[in-house]
Design a protein around this motif. Structure first.
Motif, PDB file in Angstrom:
ATOM      1  N   SER A  16     -33.253  -6.892  28.635  1.00  9.54           N
ATOM      2  CA  SER A  16     -34.606  -6.196  28.225  1.00  9.54           C
ATOM      3  C   SER A  16     -34.745  -5.471  26.913  1.00  9.54           C
ATOM      4  CB  SER A  16     -34.959  -5.194  29.274  1.00  9.54           C
ATOM      5  OG  SER A  16     -34.060  -3.903  28.910  1.00  9.54           O
ATOM      6  N   TYR A  17     -33.540  -5.384  26.346  1.00 10.49           N
ATOM      7  CA  TYR A  17     -33.489  -4.959  24.785  1.00 10.49           C
ATOM      8  C   TYR A  17     -33.101  -5.447  23.653  1.00 10.49           C
ATOM      9  CZ  TYR A  17     -32.575  -1.731  21.146  1.00 10.49           C
ATOM     10  OH  TYR A  17     -32.363  -0.987  19.837  1.00 10.49           O
ATOM     11  N   THR A  18     -32.275  -6.865  23.880  1.00 10.50           N
ATOM     12  CA  THR A  18     -31.872  -7.464  22.935  1.00 10.50           C
ATOM     13  C   THR A  18     -32.974  -8.150  21.903  1.00 10.50           C
ATOM     14  OG1 THR A  18     -31.629  -9.544  24.441  1.00 10.50           O
ATOM     15  CG2 THR A  18     -29.619  -8.402  23.861  1.00 10.50           C
ATOM     16  N   MET A  19     -34.320  -8.374  22.298  1.00  9.84           N
ATOM     17  CA  MET A  19     -35.344  -8.695  21.164  1.00  9.84           C
ATOM     18  C   MET A  19     -35.497  -7.580  20.312  1.00  9.84           C
ATOM     19  SD  MET A  19     -39.089 -10.176  22.038  1.00  9.84           S
ATOM     20  CE  MET A  19     -38.582 -11.816  22.817  1.00  9.84           C
ATOM     21  N   GLU A  20     -35.558  -6.337  20.713  1.00 12.09           N
ATOM     22  CA  GLU A  20     -35.565  -5.438  19.891  1.00 12.09           C
ATOM     23  C   GLU A  20     -34.468  -5.234  19.009  1.00 12.09           C
ATOM     24  OE1 GLU A  20     -37.145  -1.826  21.198  1.00 12.09           O
ATOM     25  OE2 GLU A  20     -37.699  -2.696  23.091  1.00 12.09           O
ATOM     26  N   MET A  21     -33.097  -5.599  19.419  1.00 14.42           N
ATOM     27  CA  MET A  21     -31.836  -5.468  18.727  1.00 14.42           C
ATOM     28  C   MET A  21     -32.030  -6.300  17.543  1.00 14.42           C
ATOM     29  SD  MET A  21     -28.083  -5.961  20.136  1.00 14.42           S
ATOM     30  CE  MET A  21     -27.833  -4.166  20.773  1.00 14.42           C
ATOM     31  N   ALA A  22     -32.363  -7.676  18.076  1.00 14.39           N
ATOM     32  CA  ALA A  22     -32.461  -8.856  16.981  1.00 14.39           C
ATOM     33  C   ALA A  22     -33.325  -8.320  16.006  1.00 14.39           C
ATOM     34  CB  ALA A  22     -33.086  -9.973  17.723  1.00 14.39           C
ATOM     35  N   ARG A  23     -34.440  -7.526  16.181  1.00 16.54           N
ATOM     36  CA  ARG A  23     -35.165  -7.153  15.016  1.00 16.54           C
ATOM     37  C   ARG A  23     -34.738  -6.259  14.048  1.00 16.54           C
ATOM     38  NH1 ARG A  23     -39.007  -2.890  15.521  1.00 16.54           N
ATOM     39  NH2 ARG A  23     -38.620  -3.023  17.638  1.00 16.54           N
ATOM     40  N   HIS A  24     -33.929  -5.293  14.855  1.00 14.35           N
ATOM     41  CA  HIS A  24     -33.234  -4.314  13.936  1.00 14.35           C
ATOM     42  C   HIS A  24     -32.268  -4.954  13.120  1.00 14.35           C
ATOM     43  CE1 HIS A  24     -35.584  -1.034  15.653  1.00 14.35           C
ATOM     44  NE2 HIS A  24     -35.124  -1.206  16.851  1.00 14.35           N
ATOM     45  N   MET A  25     -31.594  -6.020  13.628  1.00 13.38           N
ATOM     46  CA  MET A  25     -30.413  -6.839  12.786  1.00 13.38           C
ATOM     47  C   MET A  25     -31.064  -8.011  11.953  1.00 13.38           C
ATOM     48  SD  MET A  25     -27.813  -7.283  16.219  1.00 13.38           S
ATOM     49  CE  MET A  25     -26.633  -7.766  14.981  1.00 13.38           C
ATOM     50  N   LYS A  26     -32.434  -7.793  11.787  1.00  9.15           N
ATOM     51  CA  LYS A  26     -33.022  -8.812  10.792  1.00  9.15           C
ATOM     52  C   LYS A  26     -32.825 -10.168  11.245  1.00  9.15           C
ATOM     53  CE  LYS A  26     -34.354  -5.072   8.557  1.00  9.15           C
ATOM     54  NZ  LYS A  26     -35.394  -4.383   8.728  1.00  9.15           N
ATOM     55  N   ILE A  27     -32.504 -10.669  12.472  1.00 11.52           N
ATOM     56  CA  ILE A  27     -32.448 -11.902  13.147  1.00 11.52           C
ATOM     57  C   ILE A  27     -33.654 -12.317  13.847  1.00 11.52           C
ATOM     58  CG2 ILE A  27     -31.025 -13.534  14.141  1.00 11.52           C
ATOM     59  CD1 ILE A  27     -28.543 -11.622  13.992  1.00 11.52           C
ATOM     60  N   PRO A  28     -34.292 -13.521  13.239  1.00 11.31           N
ATOM     61  CA  PRO A  28     -35.244 -14.047  14.188  1.00 11.31           C
ATOM     62  C   PRO A  28     -34.806 -14.190  15.660  1.00 11.31           C
ATOM     63  CG  PRO A  28     -35.271 -15.183  12.111  1.00 11.31           C
ATOM     64  CD  PRO A  28     -33.947 -14.273  12.213  1.00 11.31           C
ATOM     65  N   TRP A  29     -35.890 -13.878  16.483  1.00  7.03           N
ATOM     66  CA  TRP A  29     -35.375 -13.883  17.939  1.00  7.03           C
ATOM     67  C   TRP A  29     -34.947 -15.314  18.527  1.00  7.03           C
ATOM     68  CZ3 TRP A  29     -33.310 -11.761  21.913  1.00  7.03           C
ATOM     69  CH2 TRP A  29     -33.701 -12.075  22.984  1.00  7.03           C
ATOM     70  N   GLU A  30     -35.633 -16.333  17.765  1.00  5.04           N
ATOM     71  CA  GLU A  30     -35.163 -17.767  18.069  1.00  5.04           C
ATOM     72  C   GLU A  30     -33.743 -17.946  17.656  1.00  5.04           C
ATOM     73  OE1 GLU A  30     -37.907 -17.920  14.482  1.00  5.04           O
ATOM     74  OE2 GLU A  30     -37.520 -16.883  16.561  1.00  5.04           O
TER      75      GLU A  30
END
Length: 378
Positions: free
Chosen positions: A115-129
């Protein structure tokens, strides 16, 4: 007080680090205490951390966002050959917190991270895909925890700043301790409401003093007059963010004076108490309290000050009494807005207290209408 520990080291991938990454992934997937994931294939690896795997065929503890069985050998190869940064977050709870909140199983952690890894990716500056992650739950005696491995499929992507780490910690604490924090707020409701009501009464008393010409703060009024004069000579938008440093400094000085008013300082202190209750769920040391003028969450106050100063500079009759009345009215309105702003920060009042406030406001409105029609004050 519940407590979350979050660490996020990283290493630069590539040939020099391939063996380390290979051993690390195998270690978190198979070490003693890991909760094994059913129906997953295990391929034996070599290395001091995973030599005991020969006795544990067809089992490992890695999971990810997919429900498909994960092949450990493929994941080890994928991670160890990655040329970019690989982050290795560790999320840990105290045993009593994990047991009470249900985070003592791999399934619970998998649901949380999904439920959270999409937001984690955003904070890590990594596109979700491009975001790739794996995790394993270790049921340690005192501190059950999760190890993660995260990276971007595109090795040129990904950057995690100190602010990003702080945001991830804050987000995870908010999700894990949501029920706990609600209970904390509930226990504090009576104390918070008492302070809020006291601040409201003091603010109304101050406003009445100003309206009667007995306003005792001799700093805010002249500073507001100075700001009003300078704003007349200022072009562009009349908003704090557009001002040059000297004008911003003047606005900050007015906000600092506002903070000295007991009703404002008490409300601000109350807001900070609540803020620190949340921070304590994932921080050991509280950062120093900032002056109101430096607190980003209350930047709106600065534009309230600016708005009132602009109104003070609008055309009016050249009469000293009228000028002073208008100035007092403007500062009164400013203080009322600041008081309302702090009121907005408060959690909802209990129904019985909310009804008391409604009745009080209704009686006040009726009294104001009577006074407007010439009736004596009751």
């Amino acid at each position: 007080m519940p407590r979350l520990i979050f660490k996020c080291p990283y290493i630069k991938g590539g040939a020099k680090r391939a063996a380390h990454l290979k051993n690390y992934v195998g270690y978190i997937a198979t070490r003693e205490g890991v909760e094994l994931i059913k129906d997953s294939e295990n391929v034996q690896l070599k290395g001091k951390y995973v030599s005991y795997m020969a006795n544990r065929p067809h089992s490992h503890g890695l999971f990810s966002g997919s429900d498909k069985p994960l092949v450990l050998s493929q994941i080890v190869k994928e991670v160890s050959e990655h040329p970019g940064n690989v982050w290795m977050p560790i999320i840990s709870l105290k045993r009593e917190d994990a047991a009470r909140l249900g985070y003592d199983s791999a399934e619970s952690w998998k649901a949380l991270l999904n439920s959270y890894t999409m937001e984690m990716a955003r904070h890590m500056k990594i596109p979700w895909e491009q975001f790739r992650w794996y995790a394993a739950f270790h049921d340690e005696k005192d501190h059950p925890h999760v190890h993660m491995v995260c990276y971007s499929k595109d090795p040129s992507k990904g950057f995690l700043s100190k602010q990003g780490i702080a945001k991830i910690k804050s987000d995870l604490a908010g999700r894990i301790f949501r029920q706990e924090l609600t209970e904390i707020y509930s226990r504090q409701t009576q104390r918070r409401d008492g302070v809020a009501m006291a601040a409201k009464e003091k603010l109304e008393k101050l406003i009445r003093q100003m309206q009667m010409g007995a306003f005792q703060n001799d700093r805010i009024a002249p500073l507001m007059e100075q700001l009003s004069r300078q704003l007349k000579e200022t072009t562009g938008k009349k908003q704090y963010g557009y001002f040059k440093a000297p004008l911003k400094k003047l606005v900050d000085e007015i906000v600092d004076e506002l903070e000295k008013e007991p009703c404002v300082s008490q409300a601000y202190s109350l807001w900070y108490d609540l803020r620190e209750e949340v921070l304590k769920t994932y921080k050991d040391d509280m950062p120093p309290r900032l002056p109101l003028s430096q607190q980003k969450e209350f930047r709106r106050i600065k534009n309230i000050v600016v708005h009132q100063a602009v109104k003070l500079g609008e055309p009016h009759f050249e009469n000293t009494d009228v000028d002073m009345l208008k100035l007092a009215s403007g500062v009164t309105h400013l203080l009322r807005q600041v008081g309302n702003l702090f009121q907005e920060q408060m959690p909802p009042l209990p129904p019985e207290m909310a009804q008391t406030l409604v009745d009080h406001k209704l009686r006040r409105k009726i009294q104001e209408k009577k006074e407007a029609l010439g009736h004596k004050m009751e």
